[in-house]
Every structure is written in structure tokens, then in C-alpha cells.
Design an enzyme around this catalytic site. Structure first.
Site, PDB file in Angstrom:
ATOM      1  N   MET A  61       2.225 -25.877  25.280  1.00 47.79           N
ATOM      2  CA  MET A  61       1.169 -26.578  24.791  1.00 47.79           C
ATOM      3  C   MET A  61       1.217 -27.164  23.291  1.00 47.79           C
ATOM      4  SD  MET A  61      -2.210 -25.444  26.839  1.00 47.79           S
ATOM      5  CE  MET A  61      -1.756 -23.719  26.691  1.00 47.79           C
ATOM      6  N   THR A  62       1.398 -28.311  23.242  1.00 48.01           N
ATOM      7  CA  THR A  62       1.521 -28.853  21.788  1.00 48.01           C
ATOM      8  C   THR A  62       0.197 -28.650  21.125  1.00 48.01           C
ATOM      9  OG1 THR A  62       3.251 -30.602  22.218  1.00 48.01           O
ATOM     10  CG2 THR A  62       1.774 -31.154  20.457  1.00 48.01           C
ATOM     11  N   GLY A  77      12.317 -31.123  30.226  1.00 47.11           N
ATOM     12  CA  GLY A  77      12.965 -32.391  30.905  1.00 47.11           C
ATOM     13  C   GLY A  77      12.101 -32.963  31.611  1.00 47.11           C
ATOM     14  N   ALA A  78      10.755 -32.911  31.279  1.00 47.77           N
ATOM     15  CA  ALA A  78       9.563 -33.136  31.952  1.00 47.77           C
ATOM     16  C   ALA A  78       8.701 -34.133  31.202  1.00 47.77           C
ATOM     17  CB  ALA A  78       8.656 -32.151  32.215  1.00 47.77           C
ATOM     18  N   TYR A  90       9.564 -37.612  28.599  1.00 50.35           N
ATOM     19  CA  TYR A  90      10.469 -37.445  27.192  1.00 50.35           C
ATOM     20  C   TYR A  90      11.789 -37.723  27.291  1.00 50.35           C
ATOM     21  CZ  TYR A  90       5.576 -36.227  25.847  1.00 50.35           C
ATOM     22  OH  TYR A  90       4.245 -36.298  25.785  1.00 50.35           O
ATOM     23  N   GLY A 120      -1.632 -23.856  31.808  1.00 54.85           N
ATOM     24  CA  GLY A 120      -1.883 -24.510  30.581  1.00 54.85           C
ATOM     25  C   GLY A 120      -3.287 -24.325  29.865  1.00 54.85           C
ATOM     26  N   ARG A 121      -4.122 -25.301  30.374  1.00 55.90           N
ATOM     27  CA  ARG A 121      -5.504 -25.249  29.809  1.00 55.90           C
ATOM     28  C   ARG A 121      -6.236 -23.944  30.013  1.00 55.90           C
ATOM     29  NH1 ARG A 121      -6.370 -31.054  32.776  1.00 55.90           N
ATOM     30  NH2 ARG A 121      -4.543 -30.007  33.967  1.00 55.90           N
ATOM     31  N   GLN A 160       9.973 -23.727  23.587  1.00 53.32           N
ATOM     32  CA  GLN A 160      10.402 -24.881  24.596  1.00 53.32           C
ATOM     33  C   GLN A 160      10.921 -26.000  23.361  1.00 53.32           C
ATOM     34  OE1 GLN A 160       7.519 -28.297  25.562  1.00 53.32           O
ATOM     35  NE2 GLN A 160       8.312 -27.591  27.839  1.00 53.32           N
ATOM     36  N   ARG A 167      12.593 -27.458  32.306  1.00 49.85           N
ATOM     37  CA  ARG A 167      11.331 -27.721  32.938  1.00 49.85           C
ATOM     38  C   ARG A 167      11.536 -28.968  33.293  1.00 49.85           C
ATOM     39  NH1 ARG A 167       5.029 -27.973  30.682  1.00 49.85           N
ATOM     40  NH2 ARG A 167       4.260 -27.070  32.656  1.00 49.85           N
TER      41      ARG A 167
HETATM   42  C1  LIG Z   1      -2.992 -29.875  24.748  1.00 49.22           C
HETATM   43  C2  LIG Z   1      -1.979 -29.780  25.708  1.00 49.22           C
HETATM   44  C3  LIG Z   1      -0.743 -29.762  25.250  1.00 49.22           C
HETATM   45  C4  LIG Z   1       0.563 -29.788  26.056  1.00 49.22           C
HETATM   46  N1  LIG Z   1       1.786 -29.940  25.379  1.00 49.22           N
HETATM   47  C5  LIG Z   1       2.749 -29.734  26.268  1.00 49.22           C
HETATM   48  C6  LIG Z   1       4.243 -29.801  25.674  1.00 49.22           C
HETATM   49  O1  LIG Z   1       4.435 -29.518  24.362  1.00 49.22           O
HETATM   50  N2  LIG Z   1       5.403 -29.535  26.639  1.00 49.22           N
HETATM   51  C7  LIG Z   1       5.077 -29.701  28.047  1.00 49.22           C
HETATM   52  O2  LIG Z   1       6.150 -29.419  28.599  1.00 49.22           O
HETATM   53  N3  LIG Z   1       3.910 -29.506  28.403  1.00 49.22           N
HETATM   54  C8  LIG Z   1       2.819 -29.909  27.550  1.00 49.22           C
HETATM   55  N4  LIG Z   1       1.430 -29.815  28.255  1.00 49.22           N
HETATM   56  C9  LIG Z   1       1.405 -29.605  29.862  1.00 49.22           C
HETATM   57  C10 LIG Z   1       1.204 -28.287  30.115  1.00 49.22           C
HETATM   58  O3  LIG Z   1       2.049 -27.557  29.985  1.00 49.22           O
HETATM   59  C11 LIG Z   1       0.877 -28.138  31.607  1.00 49.22           C
HETATM   60  O4  LIG Z   1       1.862 -28.572  32.620  1.00 49.22           O
HETATM   61  C12 LIG Z   1      -0.328 -29.008  32.268  1.00 49.22           C
HETATM   62  O5  LIG Z   1      -1.638 -28.675  31.031  1.00 49.22           O
HETATM   63  C13 LIG Z   1      -0.894 -28.755  33.334  1.00 49.22           C
HETATM   64  O6  LIG Z   1      -1.321 -27.433  33.535  1.00 49.22           O
HETATM   65  P1  LIG Z   1      -2.681 -27.100  33.565  1.00 49.22           P
HETATM   66  O7  LIG Z   1      -3.256 -27.640  34.685  1.00 49.22           O
HETATM   67  O8  LIG Z   1      -2.686 -25.553  33.673  1.00 49.22           O
HETATM   68  O9  LIG Z   1      -3.397 -26.979  32.034  1.00 49.22           O
HETATM   69  C14 LIG Z   1       0.341 -29.964  27.406  1.00 49.22           C
HETATM   70  C15 LIG Z   1      -0.860 -29.777  27.934  1.00 49.22           C
HETATM   71  C16 LIG Z   1      -2.183 -29.754  27.176  1.00 49.22           C
HETATM   72  C17 LIG Z   1      -3.413 -29.495  27.691  1.00 49.22           C
END
Ligand SMILES: Cc1cc2nc3c(=O)[nH]c(=O)nc-3n(C[C@H](O)[C@H](O)[C@H](O)COP(=O)(O)O)c2cc1C
Length: 367
Positions: free
Chosen positions: A25-26, A179-180, A183, A312-313, A100, A226
């Protein structure tokens, strides 16, 4: 409470005390001028050390891979030193953390890249209707990127290997290549962003070369990928995701990677289709409007669609998520503020249950 999420995982390469991973998560808090991590980031990650595995926020492996203000890098010594503080804090708290590597390709802007034009497989912009790019001066329209020359593609592959070496030098336990989600690697995989006529017009070739280069640099057992098959995010179209990802998996299967991380979203049932074709460890994420739930995760583990589930969240808002699963405790709601950028608010101030502390995950003796 009993949950498959709390069972240890022993894969060929990956040994985890539980099957609950924290997804990348960024959070956009690195020093924007240099891309170096700041000390607050060590606190944030250490708070979440009871995850079976933490995957860091996306980190640029090349200066042209940066996708927004405050996104960290891993190309120089200041980055390595900053990340070393993060990995040490996570390890001291009993956790494991992969970096990552995230090259955004065309999903950037000259204002983010010190005036340089974003690069991509082909000179095709993210089309209007797919949002805007967030820069220090606010949201802006996407620009037309510059197509990488063949020599620059090779340089970009090498940049991933070099950043992976830096990641290990900084103390990371491994590297997850992004890879998701539309991007750079996903742009190469797509039909509409990759119109190349050189060898990289073969949509899977760049991804395979990046994975091979990273594995050669740091070992396949510390290398992960990924992917989000069929995900149309950021205007990438894969007309036949099944055949494309079958080909990709055929090439990767023999490499003995740490894991393949599959994000399932959209119409293509990626997990059901790809799980039987993947020989190694599979980490899964369901992505939709609502955060992936404990129930979805447990179902994926019970049915064998995944070995590990990545949240993630829920991890953003619940630093002690494995403990809350173990206790069947209520979850903190996520606050809107502090998601991207800012200080500690909405970042390191989510409460943990009384008696929770950072440290080895429940029932854990595996590292
Ligand atoms: C704030 C935020 C930042 C994210 N940044 C990235 C990231 O840098 N790289 C990535 O592969 N996915 C990123 N994601 C996607 C998450 O890794 C995840 O796949 C997505 O939130 C779905 O999972 P969740 O329903 O458990 O949140 C981000 C998601 C959120 C909410």
C-alpha cells in the site's frame, strides 16, 4: 477462534507463522526530494509485524518509475539506509518484510519526474475517462509517454535487478515485483498499451525478463511477482487474459519463485483458472469496492485457491489484524484522512486491542 488464516505456512521457499499477509500500500510519506524513507515509516511497518508477511508500499526501481509525490525509491545509498531502519524495526518486532518494486511506466507526469517525460512500452497515453494523475500541484491530465527504446528496455530490466540487490542490502527478506494494476509490467502485458514491433511486442517477454533478472540477482527463493489478470485499471486491456497468463505461468513455473501473488478483480476468474496451473506458493487478494474480508480469505484458503491471503485496507486500519482474527474482535473502520501523504494521522495512530503489542504472531515459532 480457529481460522485457517492463523495456521503456519511452509512452502518450498516461504515459511510464515500465519497466512495473513499485508498487501502493498502506497502511503506517500517518503522524502519527496530524495525518495528516502523517513523514520515514521519504520514505526508504521513495525506496528504491523504480526502479519505473516508484510509487503512494502510500491518502491521505484528506476528514477523514471516514480508515480507520485512521496513515493519512496530504492536506487541509491540514502534509500538503502532509510529502508534498513524499516526492515530492522520489523525484524526486531518479529516480522518479515518484502519490498515491492513498482515501476509505473506511463502512469506518471513530468512534474513527478523532475521534468522528464514518462516512459512506456509505446507512446500511448492513459485515455481521458481514466482519472487524472496526482502531482504536488494537484491532479493533472495524463501525458503521452515516450516509448522505451529496445536498449532502454534492457536498462529497465537491469534497474529491477539492481533495486532488488539494494533491497537485500537494506535487509528486506525478498522482493515482490509489481506486475499488476496497469503499471509498467501490466502495460507490457496489455493489448492496447503495448504496440511494440520489436521482441517486446511479445506481451509476456518483459515480465519474464524482469523476473529472471531479479531472481538471478537475489535468488528465486526471494523473488515474487504480483499480477492482476484481466484488470482494466488505468486503461489496460487484456482481451484474452487466460491465454496470456497461462503462457506467463508456463514460463515462470520452473523458476521456483517465493510466490505468485494473484489479484482477482473484474470478470476473469483468475484464481480458479490459474491455481491449478501454478506449481508454487500462491498469495491471493480479492479487490473490489469493499475491502477483502476475512470470510473471503478463509474461503480461498479452505478451497485451496490460495496458500496465503493478502489484506490491504484491513491491515491499514488494524495493525493487529491477526490478533483480531484470533479473538474474533471487531475491526477498526478505515478513516479517509491520511491515506496518501501527511504525518502520523491516519497512519500510525490506529488503535490496537488492549494487550496487543508488536511481536511474533499468535502461535508463531517460525521465521
Ligand atoms: C492506500 C492504498 C495504496 C495501495 N498501493 C498499492 C501499491 O503500492 N502496490 C500494489 O500492488 N497495490 C497497492 N494497493 C492495492 C492493495 O495492495 C490491494 O490489492 C487492494 O487494496 C485490495 O485489497 P483490500 O480489499 O484488502 O484492500 C493499494 C491499496 C490502497 C488501499
Amino acid at each position: 477462534m480457529n481460522s485457517p488464516l492463523l495456521e503456519p505456512y511452509r512452502g518450498p521457499a516461504l515459511h510464515l507463522p500465519n497466512r495473513t499477509a499485508m498487501a502493498a500500500m502506497t502511503r506517500a510519506r517518503a522524502d519527496d526530494a530524495t525518495g528516502a524513507p523517513i523514520p515514521l515509516m519504520a514505526e508504521y511497518y513495525a506496528q504491523r509485524a504480526t502479519a505473516g508477511l508484510i509487503v512494502s508500499e510500491g518502491i521505484w526501481p528506476h528514477r523514471l518509475g516514480k508515480g507520485g509525490p512521496g513515493v519512496p525509491g530504492l536506487t541509491g545509498q540514502a534509500h538503502v539506509e532509510g529502508w534498513r531502519r524499516v526492515t530492522r524495526a520489523v525484524h526486531d518486532a518479529g516480522g518479515r518484510v518484502f519490498a515491492q518494486l513498482w515501476h509505473v511506466g506511463r502512469v506518471s507526469h513530468p512534474d513527478i519526474l523532475g521534468g522528464e517525460q514518462p516512459v512506456a512500452p509505446s507512446a500511448v497515453a492513459v485515455s481521458p475517462g481514466h482519472g487524472q494523475i496526482y502531482t504536488a500541484s494537484g491532479p493533472q491530465e495524463y501525458v503521452v509517454p515516450r516509448a522505451l527504446t529496445t536498449a532502454e528496455v534492457t536498462e529497465t530490466v537491469e534497474a529491477h535487478a539492481s533495486a532488488a540487490r539494494n533491497a537485500i542490502d537494506a535487509g528486506f527478506d525478498g522482493v515482490e515485483i509489481s506486475g499488476a494494476y496497469g503499471y509498467l509490467l501490466a502495460q507490457f502485458l496489455s493489448d492496447n498499451a503495448n504496440l511494440r514491433t520489436d521482441g517486446y511486442g511479445d506481451h509476456v517477454r518483459f515480465v519474464i525478463e524482469v523476473v529472471e533478472a531479479v531472481a538471478a540477482a537475489i535468488g528465486a527463493d526471494r523473488t515474487a511477482l504480483r499480477v492482476s489478470p484481466g484488470n482494466p485499471l488505468l486503461d489496460t486491456v487484456e482481451t484474452d487474459p487466460a491465454s496470456r497468463y497461462h503462457r506467463l505461468l508456463d514460463a515462470l513455473n520452473g523458476m521456483d519463485l517465493a510466490y505468485l501473488h494473484v489479484v482477482q478483480s473484474g470478470k476473469y476468474a483468475a484464481l480458479a483458472d490459474l491455481r491449478p496451473r501454478w506449481n508454487g506458493t500462491l498469495v491471493a487478494t480479492y479487490d473490489g469496492p469493499e475491502p477483502g474480508s476475512r470470510e473471503q480469505a478463509e474461503q480461498a484458503l479452505r478451497t485451496g485457491l490460495a496458500d496465503v491471503y493478502s489484506f490491504g485496507r484491513l491491515f491499514l486500519a488494524n495493525p493487529d489484524l491477526p490478533r483480531r482474527i484470533a479473538d474474533d474482535a471487531p475491526l477498526n473502520p478505515q478513516r479517509a484522512s491520511g491515506m496518501y501523504g501527511g504525518g502520523g494521522e491516519g497512519y500510525v495512530d490506529y488503535p490496537v486491542l488492549a494487550g496487543s503489542s508488536v511481536g511474533p504472531a499468535p502461535g508463531s515459532d517460525i521465521r
